[in-house]
Scaffold this motif. Sequence first.
Motif, PDB file in Angstrom:
ATOM      1  N   ALA A   8     -99.247  -6.534  20.748  1.00  0.00           N
ATOM      2  CA  ALA A   8     -98.487  -5.364  21.370  1.00  0.00           C
ATOM      3  C   ALA A   8     -97.426  -4.530  20.472  1.00  0.00           C
ATOM      4  CB  ALA A   8     -97.724  -5.556  22.645  1.00  0.00           C
ATOM      5  N   PRO A   9     -97.377  -3.480  20.442  1.00  0.00           N
ATOM      6  CA  PRO A   9     -96.357  -2.594  19.678  1.00  0.00           C
ATOM      7  C   PRO A   9     -94.994  -2.872  20.079  1.00  0.00           C
ATOM      8  CG  PRO A   9     -97.638  -0.942  20.914  1.00  0.00           C
ATOM      9  CD  PRO A   9     -98.327  -2.082  20.919  1.00  0.00           C
ATOM     10  N   LEU A  10     -94.034  -2.739  19.034  1.00  0.00           N
ATOM     11  CA  LEU A  10     -92.571  -2.768  19.579  1.00  0.00           C
ATOM     12  C   LEU A  10     -92.270  -1.668  20.334  1.00  0.00           C
ATOM     13  CD1 LEU A  10     -91.092  -3.617  16.056  1.00  0.00           C
ATOM     14  CD2 LEU A  10     -91.166  -5.269  18.026  1.00  0.00           C
ATOM     15  N   LEU A  11     -91.186  -1.950  21.453  1.00  0.00           N
ATOM     16  CA  LEU A  11     -90.879  -0.867  22.134  1.00  0.00           C
ATOM     17  C   LEU A  11     -90.053   0.255  21.347  1.00  0.00           C
ATOM     18  CD1 LEU A  11     -89.812  -3.285  25.425  1.00  0.00           C
ATOM     19  CD2 LEU A  11     -92.012  -1.834  24.742  1.00  0.00           C
ATOM     20  N   PHE A  12     -90.094   1.387  21.862  1.00  0.00           N
ATOM     21  CA  PHE A  12     -89.430   2.359  21.178  1.00  0.00           C
ATOM     22  C   PHE A  12     -87.735   2.146  21.273  1.00  0.00           C
ATOM     23  CE2 PHE A  12     -87.381   6.625  21.192  1.00  0.00           C
ATOM     24  CZ  PHE A  12     -87.767   7.140  20.000  1.00  0.00           C
ATOM     25  N   SER A  13     -87.412   1.647  22.378  1.00  0.00           N
ATOM     26  CA  SER A  13     -85.889   1.184  22.474  1.00  0.00           C
ATOM     27  C   SER A  13     -85.458   0.326  21.508  1.00  0.00           C
ATOM     28  CB  SER A  13     -85.660   0.760  23.731  1.00  0.00           C
ATOM     29  OG  SER A  13     -86.444  -0.301  24.224  1.00  0.00           O
ATOM     30  N   THR A  14     -86.571  -0.700  21.051  1.00  0.00           N
ATOM     31  CA  THR A  14     -86.084  -1.650  20.240  1.00  0.00           C
ATOM     32  C   THR A  14     -86.220  -1.056  18.819  1.00  0.00           C
ATOM     33  OG1 THR A  14     -87.467  -3.362  21.441  1.00  0.00           O
ATOM     34  CG2 THR A  14     -87.052  -4.000  19.179  1.00  0.00           C
ATOM     35  N   LEU A  15     -86.913  -0.195  18.401  1.00  0.00           N
ATOM     36  CA  LEU A  15     -86.786   0.415  17.404  1.00  0.00           C
ATOM     37  C   LEU A  15     -85.493   1.455  17.052  1.00  0.00           C
ATOM     38  CD1 LEU A  15     -90.564   2.003  16.990  1.00  0.00           C
ATOM     39  CD2 LEU A  15     -89.367  -0.251  15.868  1.00  0.00           C
ATOM     40  N   LEU A  16     -85.040   1.855  18.137  1.00  0.00           N
ATOM     41  CA  LEU A  16     -83.645   2.563  18.075  1.00  0.00           C
ATOM     42  C   LEU A  16     -82.464   1.529  17.609  1.00  0.00           C
ATOM     43  CD1 LEU A  16     -84.289   5.250  20.966  1.00  0.00           C
ATOM     44  CD2 LEU A  16     -84.168   5.596  18.594  1.00  0.00           C
ATOM     45  N   ASP A  17     -82.799   0.302  18.397  1.00  0.00           N
ATOM     46  CA  ASP A  17     -81.677  -0.575  18.285  1.00  0.00           C
ATOM     47  C   ASP A  17     -81.418  -1.347  16.781  1.00  0.00           C
ATOM     48  OD1 ASP A  17     -81.066  -0.001  20.787  1.00  0.00           O
ATOM     49  OD2 ASP A  17     -81.921  -1.740  21.678  1.00  0.00           O
ATOM     50  N   HIS A  18     -82.842  -1.421  16.316  1.00  0.00           N
ATOM     51  CA  HIS A  18     -83.047  -1.926  14.950  1.00  0.00           C
ATOM     52  C   HIS A  18     -83.773  -0.878  14.048  1.00  0.00           C
ATOM     53  CE1 HIS A  18     -81.936  -6.015  16.442  1.00  0.00           C
ATOM     54  NE2 HIS A  18     -82.640  -5.717  17.486  1.00  0.00           N
ATOM     55  N   PRO A  19     -82.988  -0.038  13.262  1.00  0.00           N
ATOM     56  CA  PRO A  19     -83.798   1.059  12.634  1.00  0.00           C
ATOM     57  C   PRO A  19     -84.731   0.483  11.366  1.00  0.00           C
ATOM     58  CG  PRO A  19     -81.499   1.086  12.413  1.00  0.00           C
ATOM     59  CD  PRO A  19     -81.616   0.189  13.466  1.00  0.00           C
ATOM     60  N   GLU A  20     -84.023  -0.693  10.946  1.00  0.00           N
ATOM     61  CA  GLU A  20     -84.859  -1.173   9.616  1.00  0.00           C
ATOM     62  C   GLU A  20     -86.335  -1.662  10.124  1.00  0.00           C
ATOM     63  OE1 GLU A  20     -83.000  -4.636  11.847  1.00  0.00           O
ATOM     64  OE2 GLU A  20     -82.354  -2.758  11.474  1.00  0.00           O
ATOM     65  N   LEU A  21     -86.473  -1.676  11.291  1.00  0.00           N
ATOM     66  CA  LEU A  21     -87.909  -2.148  11.678  1.00  0.00           C
ATOM     67  C   LEU A  21     -88.980  -0.886  11.745  1.00  0.00           C
ATOM     68  CD1 LEU A  21     -87.331  -4.434  14.599  1.00  0.00           C
ATOM     69  CD2 LEU A  21     -87.809  -5.228  12.485  1.00  0.00           C
ATOM     70  N   ARG A  22     -88.386   0.368  11.592  1.00  0.00           N
ATOM     71  CA  ARG A  22     -89.160   1.589  11.527  1.00  0.00           C
ATOM     72  C   ARG A  22     -89.819   1.553  10.293  1.00  0.00           C
ATOM     73  NH1 ARG A  22     -85.277   6.131  13.425  1.00  0.00           N
ATOM     74  NH2 ARG A  22     -83.855   4.770  12.521  1.00  0.00           N
TER      75      ARG A  22
END
Length: 917
Positions: free
Chosen positions: A28-42
């Motif tokens: 499952a892809p990462l949640l958008f909120s998670t990407l906001l909290d951890h910008p290095e994952l983007r």
Amino acid sequence: MEPFSFASSESLNYSVSIRIINLEGEEAPLLFSTLLDHPELRHIGSNQSSHSDLYVTVQVWAGSKPLTVPVQTAYKSFRSERKWNEWLTLPITYSTLPQNSRLAITIWDLSPIGGAGAHGHAIPFGGTTFPLFDRDNQVQKGRQKCHVYRHQQADGNDDSKTPAAISKKKTNSRKGPTVVEDKDAEELDRMEKLFKKHEMGEIPRVDWLDQLVFRGFEKRGLQSARSSLKAVHRQPASQANGSDPSQGANESHNDGNSAIPPGPSSFMLNVELPRFDFPVVFADHEYPPPPISSLLQLSGSQSNIILKPPPEVHFGPGINGIGDGDEGHGGRLIQVYDPEVGARDNPAESKHRRLVRSQHRNGILDKDLKPNAKVRDELNLIMSYSPTHILPPEEKDLIWKFRYHLTRNKKALTKFVKSVNWQDQAESKQAVQVLGKWTDIDVDDALELLGPTFDNSAVRAFAVERLRKADDNELLLYLLQLVQALKYEHISPESGHEVAQDSSLARFLIARAVNSFVLGNNFWWYVMVECDDKTQDQAPENQAIYNKIAYDFMMELVKRPGGKETRKTLLRQAEWIAILSKISGEIKESNESIAKRTDRVKHFLADPKNELTIIDPPLPLPLDPSVEIIGVAPEDTIVFKSSLHPIKVTFKTTSGRKYPILFKTGDDLRQDQLVIQIITLMDNLLQKENLDLKLSPYKILATGISAGLSQFVPSMSFQGIASKYRNNPALAYLKQNNPDSQGPLGLRKETLDTFVKSCAGYCVITYILGVGDRHLDNLLLAPDGHFFHADFGYILGRDPKPFAPAMKLSKEMVDCMGGSGSEYYRQFKQYCFLAYSALRKNSNLILNLFSLMVDANIPDIRLEPDKAVLKVKERFHLELSEEDAIRHLERIMDDNLNALVPVVIDKLHELVQAFRA
């Protein structure tokens, strides 16, 4: 039990390779909120696309340590699926793999800012560790599915945390979580096993039915993957995390601080390993025993010591040996064999020898010591020992005690040198003084002192002084071995000073070679062959030594009157050999017919550009320096049909005669050269005994490790004679060339005498040398009755055919003498007995010549160098009296004459040759 065919891994000299096929699975892809909290994952590629670019590295591990550098796949852009389909070859072979070898396979993701476990811009997408041997110690083969541990790099350890196969454990505990059995997953596993059997050929192929099954399997796989993923999403987070090992890996990797996908990942990497026709079972190398430490310098008297076997241990009362008592294999006593102890003398015997010799150290009283009758008999027995005999300590002490008395015995010198402890400075100093008082020794003893056993420079210099008394013709008989003896001199491979300063033998050989062109010609080509030998069996320092010797020989040559012209002559010979090597190599590699090859060689030789039609000034032939050639006769050129296609080239000489030679490339002629040299020496020894057996050893000269010249003697093989004449072919052939109605058997008496004598000489000599692969094609007969052998590819008892006779005495040879009951056959046997007795008297010389050739890279000597001299010694039967030895030789001749196997071998060889033609 049914037969089981398999191969061992140690014999599989094939590089380890693996095909990276594709990566299956999804998460499952990462949640958008998670990407906001951890910008290095983007920035991580797999978080941006489900088909992002990845690459794979593979590395071999064993014993929790890497064995090779990692090998990676090439860049590939993915669109719909991650599929590489690429073979990777690892820099290691199956033969060198340990049993616990593993492939550490890591899939790498890309991120411009790095991350945990990053190597530059690469971060681990997942890893898996795959064993190369299964539980039955067989090499893994075929397609394999490897579980991928997300965000982990493959560790490759023996207790790997990233194993490719996950063991399924079912819990029966009521309190434990209930495992939901997925019937679709079980069915897919079962189908995977069947597919693997289908690929390996264990299930017969039916094309139309296979296509239906493959399509149904793909649909069922996709449906199962979707249903399982939906089911996992419905489960609570705690249950989902606990049921998948890769989820735990995610948690351990992120330490609970970084966000993880809201569901487990299930990735499988499909790989393929090479398939073999038979199972490959692990087999370890049998390593040789540990070498004796170089710190232990063996003296000349100790160098013949053979390593003793492991000592036999007698256990005392109350001591458990291996396998005894209740402790079983783990007894209290451990046997350790030290090879250095096996090579050293017994300490008690060494002390006893020092005490005995201390009484005779000064030698004041020893000068007047004389043995009584009993001791004299013991000394005479010791003097009769062969060069390979090892002296026990008691006999060494006896020789040392009566050393001054033995100075008048020329046969006692080699035994005296073996009895000296050269590590004792006082003893060695006195031994050198005694050497100066010794009487003149024979050449065979001098050659023994130049062998690998004796390393004292004073001893070797004494042997060289004896060689100075030999004339050029005698020295030429041993020159091949003397050039090999240079390997045992103390010559420094560094180019700081001349070899003449280091070695008395090198100084002597160079001095004699520059004063005689015949000696210098042969010495130059023998040294050139050693310089050309760049094989693994030739030590690099030996090459450097022979290069120095060649340089010093040329420098010394130009100092002599006419030396510059001689140097130019040797260089012209080398250019002439290079020209012949060029055309011979081209002919051997071409796929033309024999007629076209012959025309091509004739055109090449007749071309004025190659400077062979006219050779001006005349050039001494390297094969026989007494012959000077002035040009080539292209019309007499012949290319033979054998696999190497040797070329017969005929040269015009200054005497007006023609001299035909055979030039061959691609074959090592050093073994044939050695055999011909030994035959020439034996002929010389027999003639000294007034026994002329009409031997005609043709000349052979190796000009490199894969090229050489040989004299062409007009003759016909027994096979050719037998195909031309029906009844008694050899006699019919000789009658045609030497008819005499008044002579015995209808031919000239001189011709029949020559045939009988030469047959006797070659039968005895080839028996002593153990010449093998004897058939009617390499038994030759000249028109004047001279019989001789050719092609010495097998010696020292080796033979490619089973049950080969010890002596080649064919029916055709005996029939030509008038049969086994004729007077000439009885004469033949008498000549054999006389030749055998005469050569047994000179056995020491022949054995010493072979001992000097141990490190000469002769093929049949190189196989078992420590046994080469002993194999020749066995044929002499020195342990027998002369009468018993002759009876033994007569039994061998009678057994061979009445045996059926040699006849069958000759017929089979004739059929094979006819089939090839």
